[in-house]
Design an enzyme around this catalytic site. Structure first.
Site, PDB file in Angstrom:
ATOM      1  N   GLY B  18     -10.768  21.810 -14.952  1.00 11.95           N
ATOM      2  CA  GLY B  18     -11.756  22.034 -13.902  1.00 11.95           C
ATOM      3  C   GLY B  18     -12.518  23.343 -14.089  1.00 11.95           C
ATOM      4  O   GLY B  18     -12.283  24.097 -15.031  1.00 11.95           O
ATOM      5  N   SER B  42      -5.331  16.406 -14.530  1.00 14.47           N
ATOM      6  CA  SER B  42      -5.055  15.156 -13.814  1.00 14.47           C
ATOM      7  C   SER B  42      -4.345  14.169 -14.755  1.00 14.47           C
ATOM      8  O   SER B  42      -4.421  14.295 -15.977  1.00 14.47           O
ATOM      9  CB  SER B  42      -6.359  14.559 -13.313  1.00 14.47           C
ATOM     10  OG  SER B  42      -7.135  14.172 -14.422  1.00 14.47           O
ATOM     11  N   LEU B  89      -5.851  24.042  -9.212  1.00 14.45           N
ATOM     12  CA  LEU B  89      -5.809  22.661  -8.705  1.00 14.45           C
ATOM     13  C   LEU B  89      -6.733  22.463  -7.517  1.00 14.45           C
ATOM     14  O   LEU B  89      -6.957  23.383  -6.717  1.00 14.45           O
ATOM     15  CB  LEU B  89      -4.375  22.308  -8.281  1.00 14.45           C
ATOM     16  CG  LEU B  89      -3.359  22.133  -9.406  1.00 14.45           C
ATOM     17  CD1 LEU B  89      -1.950  21.981  -8.833  1.00 14.45           C
ATOM     18  CD2 LEU B  89      -3.707  20.922 -10.286  1.00 14.45           C
ATOM     19  N   CYS B 156     -13.891  32.233  -2.247  1.00 17.66           N
ATOM     20  CA  CYS B 156     -14.818  33.101  -2.972  1.00 17.66           C
ATOM     21  C   CYS B 156     -15.707  33.933  -2.049  1.00 17.66           C
ATOM     22  O   CYS B 156     -15.886  35.134  -2.267  1.00 17.66           O
ATOM     23  CB  CYS B 156     -15.684  32.262  -3.922  1.00 17.66           C
ATOM     24  SG  CYS B 156     -16.353  30.759  -3.192  1.00 17.66           S
ATOM     25  N   GLY B 188     -19.818  27.158  -7.175  1.00 13.95           N
ATOM     26  CA  GLY B 188     -18.779  27.197  -6.152  1.00 13.95           C
ATOM     27  C   GLY B 188     -18.283  25.822  -5.757  1.00 13.95           C
ATOM     28  O   GLY B 188     -17.190  25.678  -5.198  1.00 13.95           O
ATOM     29  N   HIS B 250     -22.435  34.567  -5.483  1.00 10.13           N
ATOM     30  CA  HIS B 250     -22.658  34.361  -4.051  1.00 10.13           C
ATOM     31  C   HIS B 250     -23.239  35.634  -3.451  1.00 10.13           C
ATOM     32  O   HIS B 250     -22.730  36.726  -3.682  1.00 10.13           O
ATOM     33  CB  HIS B 250     -21.325  34.080  -3.342  1.00 10.13           C
ATOM     34  CG  HIS B 250     -20.738  32.729  -3.634  1.00 10.13           C
ATOM     35  ND1 HIS B 250     -21.376  31.773  -4.379  1.00 10.13           N
ATOM     36  CD2 HIS B 250     -19.556  32.172  -3.235  1.00 10.13           C
ATOM     37  CE1 HIS B 250     -20.610  30.685  -4.439  1.00 10.13           C
ATOM     38  NE2 HIS B 250     -19.511  30.897  -3.776  1.00 10.13           N
TER      39      HIS B 250
END
Lengths: 366, 366, 366, 366
Positions: B18, B42, B89, B156, B188, B250
């Site tokens: 990921g 996964s 995860l 975050c 994000g 951000h």
């Protein structure tokens, strides 16, 4: 419509090649009240046909009757066939030129910031305070004019903010404090405006002068006309302005606190007050509220929690309404919500035009 | 470095394919304390070589020693050669898997939200509250563990917010109220995450669950550990979260009010307090604060009024510092300013890693 | 490194505040052969400290030793402490200024287009034709110079194109026909360059002068030096250039036909020829090919059918290699493939620097 | 219009919630010939009101009469009140469903690729080869149908290519070779389609299956119907397809060579041939060519060298024309030029609708 076209008010556009000027031309195509007769831009465009001088950036074509109009200089004596002037001039030249035009007995509707805070110049957001047009006779007396006058519209971000504020004040009394953080589109900076290298994959956390305009203009617009004078509202606004990578459409995240806590509405009443708000322009059935038989509301309320969005919602009611969503309680203020407006339509040229439509209905323009 | 590599802590990555997992792998390349030994993602990736299973989205290459690692299933008994686990995860599977791992006596540092608010799990922003690691023995006692534990890092956007808040509280006492409006990047949301048709030429004025996280997590992070318990801060946060068309970084527009108005600093003292703020990680000289001989500050203060900007400033100090600019007085609160952090480095994988570095220095990891 | 720094060649940068000038400064930080001593930009920057004059647009910081350098005027007598000049000047001023500098016995490496096609000026793509440096003595003889000379590098899009063409010609003989359609990034237009309103949600199907450069420069670069003269290649190039909304990285979709059809390779041989291509700079082990112990190849071949991509691949080998993918047969030409290069690194400042590194190894620079 | 509405053909939309389905609904609002009576989408939407099931992505509102229509399943017996079906189904389900519908004696106009190359199914670009509708009786004979049939439209990029090719062949004879490089917009991939992390600041140099479609479909569309069979053109097309960060509008850079070099036109004749090209749909005055009194041309020729551009020109003639610019000689082929079309209007739903309009005029639909 065609048989009444001889009776249309002949108008001129100042700053006709700029971003706002292009919108004036686009929005006035087929307008039932106004007909463009003359255009002017900067000295280097003078004498050129409009379509040769302009770097046209809209996705509709330049109207046929405009393409070949020859650009004039910004002198009032060049605009004798016009009775009304829409000004999209840059603020570095607008001050004196607009003065010359309204003193030449022309009806001037300006998008420039220069005269907005003047004590005899109406600062009108057409969905909010067209009652401020009533100061026009005072202005005419001051300058010894028979019919000419100057009316300004507000900064684009201010325009989006004051519409829901006005609606809420009408229903629930004075708002005391407003915190607003904006996400403003690149078209707000004109052309060439923001370099792509500055805004691409980026946010610019500052727009020169914008926060001050939001804080000051709001107070004049939400104020009253009393004893032939403007009486500003005592509302306190704290603004933070950002430029984001969006073409058109300013978003504003707003928190508000009312003065009188005893009348605080529930969320459902708040939504109704926004959705059902009516402005004078709408009651007078001016053209921009009737176009294509739209069912016009000054404010469109969204229930979905991910709306309004600039790309999907900026064109609602042809860009002449304000969208409001995410209406909810706030732990620090009373309520918070998100506002969207089309910054170059309602936020600029569209406001000037709707102000002129109202002035026409009220007899100031003829 | 190579001769000490036998002494590196062997680590495993959960959720390795990921967005956060990829950052773990990138940031741990050549790390002096940790060495990746095992990866899991996964079930459908199980058994594949990492470079075949991953849709690698970073502009640096997959480290050579990782490319051929075969992905395992997320079972603790598959990770016996590891002593420490970094979890990237998804929250829909993290809860049970992470529990299994720390109960198997592994040191688990998780980026998932599931256990963040648990009364015995530290929620550590490494630039702010690594003192919360002191709750680890209580957690171990509760679960009857000899060495295993679970530490989480924050959301975050929360991470970016609490760093300057902490710095200000250290110098000027408790902050009572915080209003924050965010402009958050697309990374994000992970991958595939935000469809391009949704965010292109657009802003999405809502991120599911994000405002709540900012409001709740901040209170735990800025709280204390007393009598072997977390004691949350009474700070009140009101948040509005937007998604904007930025890849990484951000931004947060923040207004703050202090409790004790008698100590209110002037702007210059406020800037100094931010610029000079020191955190425990820095005093302990953990690797992320020493890398490439950077002169590390938790907070980088900008004087230019159009900074920080995501594209130009997100990578300052390798993405492990928070940038703060536009520091000014506010008419409604005491002060306002704009914050930027790299959301997938300091705001995710980087925080877990720095938390682990601190835990190593403090002896919780060995 | 520090003890050898006295032996570094002192260099000056012309056009130091522009997009290319900024890259020169970034790429020369900690360079083992060159040390920046002087900077110059336009007259209005003269006398200012660099960090005050520049609108720095890179995400790495301005090097400490550069920040306070005072900008000079572009006069050769101001650059007496320098032996080598990198020019990032705009083409409207480059011609005369560069002439003045190389005639003042300075080694001048220019990114400007003005002198590229001159019969005694090498037009060097450092991964392709550094053998053209051998014309330098002819140039010096013509201008009666002892050591000064002028070397140019190619247009950014040309640079990306000629590297695979050269590799293919080395293995399979002359290429007769090349059709190329480019998708070029906004940084190629400098700063302020492309207005965001022009390129956002858009493609501009034209870049002034670019197609001609691709067609003409390719022929010179792929040609030979014979009898102290350039002998252009007879390759025919037809180019179409587009500007797309990408920050850095030009893509080029290329089709090629070889002259000698009897030697036509299969796809696998073609890929090998590209992947294994070696250039003189690499054999000479100049710094840009050795930096951080990279395993340098002039061409990186991608097997995945959706690569190379600008954002993921432009930084391969610090932006100094060309990426090639989608290599396949063509029904109209012999083969087609897609090329990517970093337009402001290999495509501009990086080329000048690598050319200078080669010239240093070959003794033209000292 | 309202009194004739009883005479409108009742139509159904398959795949009504998808990108193409949404365009069908938008384009059919107030259509004088067709009236939507039924909608179907995937099984999970069945039974829901349209406005609840759809993730509406267009900036115009969902038509009032559609919002509350309940979605059916894709079964022909659910569409008995319809006579004509527009299919925006995904290719993974279109094949069998469309077969069921036309065999149930419905007029089916499909945007899916599945049946395009079938020897009895017209592959019609409405501005090019509506004469292929004449194969319908053969199809009906084959399947033993009284009135039902299936007509497909082409891939979006193919559609943009074949219009100028057809215009040129009509004037100057057969085109032998075509090289085309596309820059295609994200809406071409449907929704959710392209992840923002993949396309932001990027180009993807590959679109699965697209190059083959351009190469194969072109040949069928430019072919003839002879002896009740399709006879494909022998044109050779070599295509390279890229995805770029544009919302709507595919650009194509095209080079062409004619078979008969003796008739080669000059540039001015070439432009005239494109500008003056007329198609059957236009001669039959079908609605899409008459809407709002537009002065319809299949091809709009641009003289400015930086046009057409997707954002400015994709909506010309309501997105139903093809724009062509940069028309010039080519050193390798005879000519080259740049094409733009609106990929989800003319390139998808709009083609199906115009094909149906022509079929109505010709009596195949009634």
């Amino acid at each position: 419509m065609s048989n009444s076209s001889t009776r249309k008010i002949p108008v001129g556009i100042l700053g006709a090649t700029g971003t706002v000027g292009q919108r004036f031309i686009q929005l006035l195509e087929n307008h039932p009240n106004f007909e463009i007769k003359s255009l002017a831009a900067s000295p280097r465009s003078e004498g050129k046909a409009y379509s040769n001088a302009v770097n046209w950036k809209l996705s509709t074509a330049i109207p046929k009757n405009i393409q070949h109009l020859v650009l004039k200089s910004c002198k009032a004596d060049q605009f004798k066939e016009c009775r009304l002037i829409f000004s999209g001039l840059d603020s570095d030249v607008a001050e004196k030129i607009e003065e010359e035009f309204f003193k030449a007995e022309l009806f001037v509707f300006s998008n420039a910031k220069n005269h907005r805070m003047s004590p005899t110049v109406p600062l009108c957001v057409p969905l909010v305070n067209t009652n401020h047009l009533d100061i026009i006779p005072i202005q005419q007396k001051l300058y010894n004019l028979k019919k000419g006058f100057l009316v300004t519209n507000a900064n684009c971000a201010t325009t989006g903010l004051v519409v829901p504020l006005k609606a809420l004040e009408e229903s629930f009394g004075e708002i005391e404090r407003v915190s607003v953080t904006t996400l403003q589109s690149i078209s707000g900076a004109g052309y060439p405006g923001v370099p792509s290298l500055d805004i691409f994959d980026n946010v610019i956390p500052f727009i020169d002068g914008e926060e001050e305009k939001l804080e000051i203009e709001t107070s004049k617009i939400l104020g009253n006309v009393k004893n032939e004078k403007f009486e500003n509202s005592r509302i306190k606004v704290s603004a933070t302005c950002n430029r984001v990578a969006v073409l058109d459409g300013h978003m504003e995240c707003v928190s508000v606190s009312f003065k009188d806590k005893s009348k605080l509405p529930d969320i459902s009443a708040l939504k109704s007050a926004l959705q059902n708000y009516e402005c004078e322009a709408q009651k007078l059935k001016v053209y921009s509220t009737m176009k294509n038989d739209i069912n016009f509301n000054p404010i469109v309320v969204f229930e979905e929690n991910n709306r309004p969005q600039p790309r999907l919602d900026r064109d609602v009611n042809f860009g002449m309404s304000v969208s409001v969503g995410r209406i909810r309680k706030c732990d620090l203020f009373d309520f918070k919500f998100t506002v969207l407006l089309h910054n170059t339509i309602l936020g600029a040229a569209g406001s000037s035009i709707m102000n002129a439509e109202v002035a026409l209905k009220k007899g100031y323009v003829y």
